[in-house]
Design an enzyme around this catalytic site. Structure first.
Site, mmCIF file in Angstrom:
data_model
loop_
_atom_site.group_PDB
_atom_site.id
_atom_site.type_symbol
_atom_site.label_atom_id
_atom_site.label_comp_id
_atom_site.label_asym_id
_atom_site.label_seq_id
_atom_site.Cartn_x
_atom_site.Cartn_y
_atom_site.Cartn_z
ATOM 1 N N SER A 1 0.826 -1.208 0.000
ATOM 2 C CA SER A 1 0.000 0.000 0.000
ATOM 3 C C SER A 1 0.855 1.251 0.000
ATOM 4 O O SER A 1 0.397 2.317 -0.411
ATOM 5 C CB SER A 1 -0.853 0.048 1.275
ATOM 6 O OG SER A 1 -1.644 -1.090 1.395
ATOM 7 N N HIS B 1 -1.384 -3.064 -7.209
ATOM 8 C CA HIS B 1 -2.058 -2.714 -5.959
ATOM 9 C C HIS B 1 -3.564 -2.901 -6.097
ATOM 10 O O HIS B 1 -4.241 -2.132 -6.786
ATOM 11 C CB HIS B 1 -1.707 -1.260 -5.581
ATOM 12 C CG HIS B 1 -2.257 -0.840 -4.265
ATOM 13 N ND1 HIS B 1 -2.783 0.407 -4.032
ATOM 14 C CD2 HIS B 1 -2.387 -1.519 -3.095
ATOM 15 C CE1 HIS B 1 -3.198 0.482 -2.781
ATOM 16 N NE2 HIS B 1 -2.977 -0.679 -2.189
ATOM 17 N N GLU C 1 -4.015 -0.562 -9.208
ATOM 18 C CA GLU C 1 -2.973 0.386 -9.602
ATOM 19 C C GLU C 1 -1.759 -0.403 -10.097
ATOM 20 O O GLU C 1 -1.264 -1.287 -9.382
ATOM 21 C CB GLU C 1 -2.578 1.268 -8.415
ATOM 22 C CG GLU C 1 -3.669 2.265 -8.032
ATOM 23 C CD GLU C 1 -3.293 3.128 -6.830
ATOM 24 O OE1 GLU C 1 -3.305 4.358 -6.955
ATOM 25 O OE2 GLU C 1 -3.002 2.563 -5.759
ATOM 26 N N ASN D 1 -4.043 5.843 -2.128
ATOM 27 C CA ASN D 1 -3.735 5.997 -0.701
ATOM 28 C C ASN D 1 -3.168 7.377 -0.373
ATOM 29 O O ASN D 1 -3.282 7.851 0.754
ATOM 30 C CB ASN D 1 -2.783 4.903 -0.227
ATOM 31 C CG ASN D 1 -3.535 3.612 0.026
ATOM 32 O OD1 ASN D 1 -4.741 3.621 0.240
ATOM 33 N ND2 ASN D 1 -2.825 2.490 -0.005
#
Ligand code: CAA
Ligand code: NAD
Length: 284
Positions: free
Chosen positions: A119, A140, A152, A190
């Site tokens: 992350s 991701h 991602e 994130n």
């Protein structure tokens, strides 16, 4: 680059979901956990998720059975030797990840691609533990993996064009919507989401509202499917705390700093849904 066999490292919240979508998409998928007990728990989670999809009429029973046949599990890293792609979803800890990649690099064939589901950690540093920085990328996924459409695809300065394209095409073959980003801590989502979640903890600390009202505010006021405190419990407070520390270390900006309450909840073992208690309590 042809991908047929996929290895998944870790069968926690994310690894089990990643293995499930890979097997459903037709890939021979082998999951590795660190103990028999954790293998059993992770495989049980996949079985139950596939079962629910059949119950809801989203998956044919024959497709569930076929996915089940494509799935296998192990505790030995060596059993991933013949994988064309390995997706790592183990704990958010750079040392543990680097150690695992260094060992895996000696085991897998030279053409195999390694992808991390991290992350917030730097993919470049993980890839430096291997001799295949050009065949290393971030992939991701979002929680819950079988439901969330986004992935991602993260390039480092060393990722080759061929690897980036193969990983992007792989994400699409899973029925996901990939987006491209670079190796900056937190990538796109994130970087925006984590400060918001941390602010919700600060709002609770400051007594701005009750946990229910903070969540209701964002659900009904902004149309979010889950309020921030529920989402924190869902993601895992231990994982979020690790992510915040890493992002704070990278950017040195206050908005990424984990609030004291989050730290204390982790110290008290309140990890969210996975431990039965976080900002809320969960039965069973
Ligand atoms: N596995 C598989 N399917 C699941 C699931 C799971 N764990 N949880 C829910 N679902 C499915 C349900 O089967 C249901 O499917 P149908 O509509 O086809 O029947 C659908 O998702 C909706 O579920 P529910 O009706 O039970 O519950 P809901 O409407 O409250 O939705 C949710 C649940 C999809 C989790 C929704 O609340 C949501 O989208 N929450 C936000 C999730 C989010 O923001 N995720 C990102 C986290 S951040 C991250 O992942 C990145 C990181 O690095 C930390
Ligand atoms: P988790 O705690 O649910 O699972 C991690 C699993 O990794 C555990 O079962 C642990 O036994 C296993 N593990 C530890 N060392 C291992 C090793 N050497 N080999 C194989 N397995 C090992 O955590 P999670 O939420 O699934 O997160 C995993 C990764 O995914 C982290 O990098 C996290 O940042 C990332 N991620 C998490 C979320 C989320 O919402 N929780 C979303 C996207 C990405």
């Amino acid at each position: 680059m042809s991908i047929r066999r996929v290895g998944v490292l870790g069968a926690g919240l994310m690894g089990s979901g990643i293995a499930e979508v890979c097997a459903k998409a037709g890939y021979e998928t082998r999951v590795r956990e660190v103990s028999d007990e954790l293998v059993k728990k992770g495989m049980g989670r996949i079985e139950s998720s596939l079962g629910k999809a059949v119950e809801k009429g989203k998956l044919a029973a024959a497709d569930r059975d076929a996915a089940g046949k494509r799935l296998s599990s192990t505790t030995k890293l060596e059993d991933l030797a013949d994988c064309d792609l390995v997706i790592e979803a183990i704990v958010e800890n750079l040392d543990v990840k680097k150690e695992t990649y260094a060992a895996l690099d000696r085991i897998c064939g030279p053409a195999a691609i390694f992808c991390s589901n991290t992350s917030s950690l730097t993919i470049t540093e993980m890839s430096s533990a291997t001799e295949r920085a050009d065949r290393f990328a971030g992939l991701h996924f979002f929680n819950p993996v079988p439901v969330m459409k986004l992935v991602e695809v993260v390039r480092t300065i060393s990722t080759s064009d061929a690897t980036a394209e193969a990983v992007f095409a792989f994400a699409k073959s899973l029925g996901k919507e990939p987006i491209r980003t670079h190796d900056n801590s937190g990538f796109i989502v994130n970087r925006l989401l984590v400060p918001y979640l941390l602010d919700a903890v600060r709002a609770l600390e400051d007594g701005v509202g009750s946990r229910e009202d903070i969540d209701k505010g964002m659900e009904l006021g902004c149309g979010h499917p889950m309020g921030p405190l529920k989402l924190l419990d869902f993601v895992g407070l231990d994982t979020t705390y690790a992510i915040a520390e890493i992002m704070f270390d990278e950017y040195r900006e206050k908005r990424f700093a984990p609030p004291p309450l989050l730290k204390r909840m982790v110290l008290a073992g309140r990890y969210g849904r996975k431990s039965g208690r976080g900002f809320y309590e969960y039965g069973g």
